[in-house]
Design a protein around this motif. Sequence first.
Motif, short mmCIF file in Angstrom:
data_model
loop_
_atom_site.label_atom_id
_atom_site.label_comp_id
_atom_site.label_asym_id
_atom_site.label_seq_id
_atom_site.Cartn_x
_atom_site.Cartn_y
_atom_site.Cartn_z
N GLU A 152 0.83 -1.20 0.00
CA GLU A 152 0.00 0.00 0.00
C GLU A 152 0.87 1.25 0.00
OE1 GLU A 152 -2.68 -0.15 3.26
OE2 GLU A 152 -3.60 -2.04 2.65
N ARG A 153 1.96 1.21 0.76
CA ARG A 153 2.87 2.35 0.82
C ARG A 153 3.49 2.62 -0.54
NH1 ARG A 153 6.32 1.20 5.32
NH2 ARG A 153 7.35 -0.27 3.93
N ALA A 154 3.93 1.57 -1.21
CA ALA A 154 4.54 1.73 -2.53
C ALA A 154 3.56 2.34 -3.52
CB ALA A 154 5.04 0.38 -3.04
N ARG A 155 2.31 1.88 -3.49
CA ARG A 155 1.30 2.42 -4.41
C ARG A 155 1.00 3.89 -4.11
NH1 ARG A 155 -0.57 -2.87 -3.82
NH2 ARG A 155 -1.91 -2.34 -2.05
N ARG A 156 0.92 4.24 -2.82
CA ARG A 156 0.64 5.63 -2.45
C ARG A 156 1.78 6.54 -2.92
NH1 ARG A 156 -1.61 7.92 2.15
NH2 ARG A 156 -3.19 6.27 1.97
N LEU A 157 3.01 6.11 -2.71
CA LEU A 157 4.16 6.93 -3.09
C LEU A 157 4.32 7.02 -4.60
CD1 LEU A 157 6.72 5.73 -0.39
CD2 LEU A 157 5.42 7.88 -0.42
N GLU A 158 4.03 5.93 -5.32
CA GLU A 158 4.09 5.98 -6.78
C GLU A 158 3.12 7.02 -7.32
OE1 GLU A 158 3.54 2.14 -8.48
OE2 GLU A 158 5.40 1.32 -7.64
N GLY A 159 1.98 7.14 -6.66
CA GLY A 159 1.00 8.14 -7.08
C GLY A 159 1.47 9.57 -6.85
N LEU A 160 2.51 9.74 -6.02
CA LEU A 160 3.04 11.07 -5.72
C LEU A 160 4.34 11.35 -6.47
CD1 LEU A 160 2.53 11.05 -1.84
CD2 LEU A 160 1.25 12.42 -3.49
N ALA A 161 4.77 10.42 -7.31
CA ALA A 161 6.08 10.54 -7.97
C ALA A 161 6.22 11.82 -8.79
CB ALA A 161 6.34 9.32 -8.85
N GLU A 162 5.12 12.30 -9.36
CA GLU A 162 5.18 13.50 -10.19
C GLU A 162 4.58 14.72 -9.48
OE1 GLU A 162 3.79 12.86 -14.13
OE2 GLU A 162 5.05 11.10 -14.45
#
Length: 284
Positions: A152-162
């Motif tokens: 879940e953490r990885a998905r949340r952070l990937e959504g913030l990559a840009e």
Amino acid sequence: MGEDGSVKDNGRLVLAGAPIGQVGDASPRLREALETADVVAAEDTRRLRRLATELGAEIRGRVVSYYDANEAGRAAELLQVLQDGRTVLVITDAGMPGVSDPGYRLTRLAVEAGVTVTSLPGPSAVTTALAVSGLPSDRFCFEGFPPRKSGERARRLEGLAEEERTMVFFEAPHRLRAALEAMAEAFGADRRAAVCRELTKTYEEVRRGPLGELAEWAADGVKGEITVVVAGHAPRAEPLVIEDLVAEVVRREETGVPRKQAIVDVAKAAGIPKRDLYDAVHRG
């Protein structure tokens, strides 16, 4: 209606900021508010009593606990107090109520009921960390605590990559290393960041550097209250051509670099999520 038939005015909800470290940061208004509120709703009643003693404040109203586990049920009870025309002061262990702390549910109910809601401003770890981080503060967003589970953490952070704004996170000390490693994976190990520990306290420490280096530093263990500030994504001066990156992956594969490693290295250098490049490579 009152017992005499008169119409009762709604009360007042006061959201009070508590010191995040130094009791001297509390304002004189906080002492006055603690002494005059009809009800003081505290995240930790023992810490409230200690704070009141340090401030020389005598709490005359009723003190009730108001924390994560009982917030939903107690909010309705406190709303009734407000609708009876009384003043309710909400205070958490540190910082502002409602900012990753209890307070939001009662505030929402009070607003919907037409009750006056006001704030007694005080210290906040969010703005304090942002100010000392050395990172851009003209535009920022607060992301609270990252999810505990790695997926879940990885998905949340990937959504913030840009995300181009500076980002502020809270994190528990025992999860800091994993969080920084996940941020380095999602944002790139070279993304600038600051780990702010024990802000305003005796052992205050602000560690600044690339996410990759900060993750290595945190491997030895970090104690205290943690706030992490991460620089936003810097848009490229020239448009990124995904085909060029795919070609670079192929070129590295031809020199003997495993495809997975080539994708990770090229994505990191380009500042894009590795999943985007992975998908493009396999589409080709």
